[in-house]
Design a protein around this motif. Sequence first.
Motif, mmCIF file in Angstrom:
data_model
loop_
_atom_site.group_PDB
_atom_site.id
_atom_site.type_symbol
_atom_site.label_atom_id
_atom_site.label_comp_id
_atom_site.label_asym_id
_atom_site.label_seq_id
_atom_site.Cartn_x
_atom_site.Cartn_y
_atom_site.Cartn_z
ATOM 1 N N SER A 132 2.273 1.606 -3.844
ATOM 2 C CA SER A 132 1.066 2.344 -4.262
ATOM 3 C C SER A 132 -0.040 1.444 -4.820
ATOM 4 N N TYR A 133 -0.196 0.267 -4.219
ATOM 5 C CA TYR A 133 -1.352 -0.563 -4.551
ATOM 6 C C TYR A 133 -2.563 -0.044 -3.787
ATOM 7 N N ASN A 134 -3.746 -0.457 -4.219
ATOM 8 C CA ASN A 134 -4.994 -0.047 -3.571
ATOM 9 C C ASN A 134 -5.781 -1.278 -3.145
ATOM 10 N N LEU A 165 0.812 -1.220 0.000
ATOM 11 C CA LEU A 165 0.000 0.000 0.000
ATOM 12 C C LEU A 165 0.845 1.270 0.000
ATOM 13 N N LYS A 214 -3.252 -2.978 -8.656
ATOM 14 C CA LYS A 214 -2.720 -1.809 -9.361
ATOM 15 C C LYS A 214 -3.196 -1.941 -10.803
ATOM 16 N N GLU A 269 -11.068 -0.933 -8.905
ATOM 17 C CA GLU A 269 -10.700 0.026 -7.859
ATOM 18 C C GLU A 269 -11.878 0.823 -7.328
ATOM 19 N N SER A 285 -8.740 -3.399 -3.415
ATOM 20 C CA SER A 285 -9.607 -3.530 -4.579
ATOM 21 C C SER A 285 -11.083 -3.419 -4.226
ATOM 22 N N LYS A 333 -9.632 0.253 -13.772
ATOM 23 C CA LYS A 333 -9.783 1.132 -12.607
ATOM 24 C C LYS A 333 -11.241 1.189 -12.166
#
Length: 260
Positions: free
Chosen positions: A213-215, A209, A239, A250, A217, A246
């Motif tokens: 810079s992963y999110n 994270l 990512k 995301e 999901s 996205k």
Amino acid sequence: MEQKISGNSSREKRPSRKEILVKKKAIEEAIALANKDHLASFPSLRHYNRNGLSVYLESGCGDKLSSPLKHFIQSLLKINMEGSYGSEWPNEEKVKRREMVAPEARYIVVHDANATSNETLEMPEKGSTHAWYINNNCPVVGFVHYRFTLEEELPVVYVYELQLQSHVQGKGLGKFLMQLIELIAQKSHMSAVMLTVQKANSLAMNFYLSKLSYNISAISPSRVDPLMGYEKNYEILCKTFDSEAKARLEVCTIIICYLV
């Protein structure tokens, strides 16, 4: 009664059945083409020489792993993951042993390039926090297990495992390997890189994270349903590389509940 509100307008044109089939075929072909020696496309990235560490990488396939390499992978998984899974580890270990030898499992195997044929490599004693497998006089010190698959009807690279021995951690190698996976994913026309992390593994969660810079999901349990997600011991991270991925992987759909 529930009303779902998302960024897509209900008036948007729906794709025809032919368009759907064409897209599905293209995705299947992309995944089929992706199953190759991915390191061949990045010869300059086969070696990592930083922070006093020198390693080289080779590709592998789940159904072609040697018996010693299988044993190494099993041992390293137990050393690194048993604590995070706790009482669930015995069942999880069985699952991982099946996953690791599947034909669709792809590997990047990490060898210690500092070792030479003139060195005496001592095996760790029972109970040690090291696992060893020596190939061509060079110890294996880690691996990445990844697959090309579909998530939300999108082609993605799913990282099943990134495991390194303790003495090569904290030297930038893990970040290098994940960046390599991201390059492989993009060159193979995948829409995202995804992975699962145990909530108890705070170091791994922070690594993905904060450093990469992963999110979390949109398909992770905590995003799908916070109450259900609270009971789950893992998060799904991603990512994405394009707007469609996205939007699907995301961006969470907002759910508003009305009492009637």
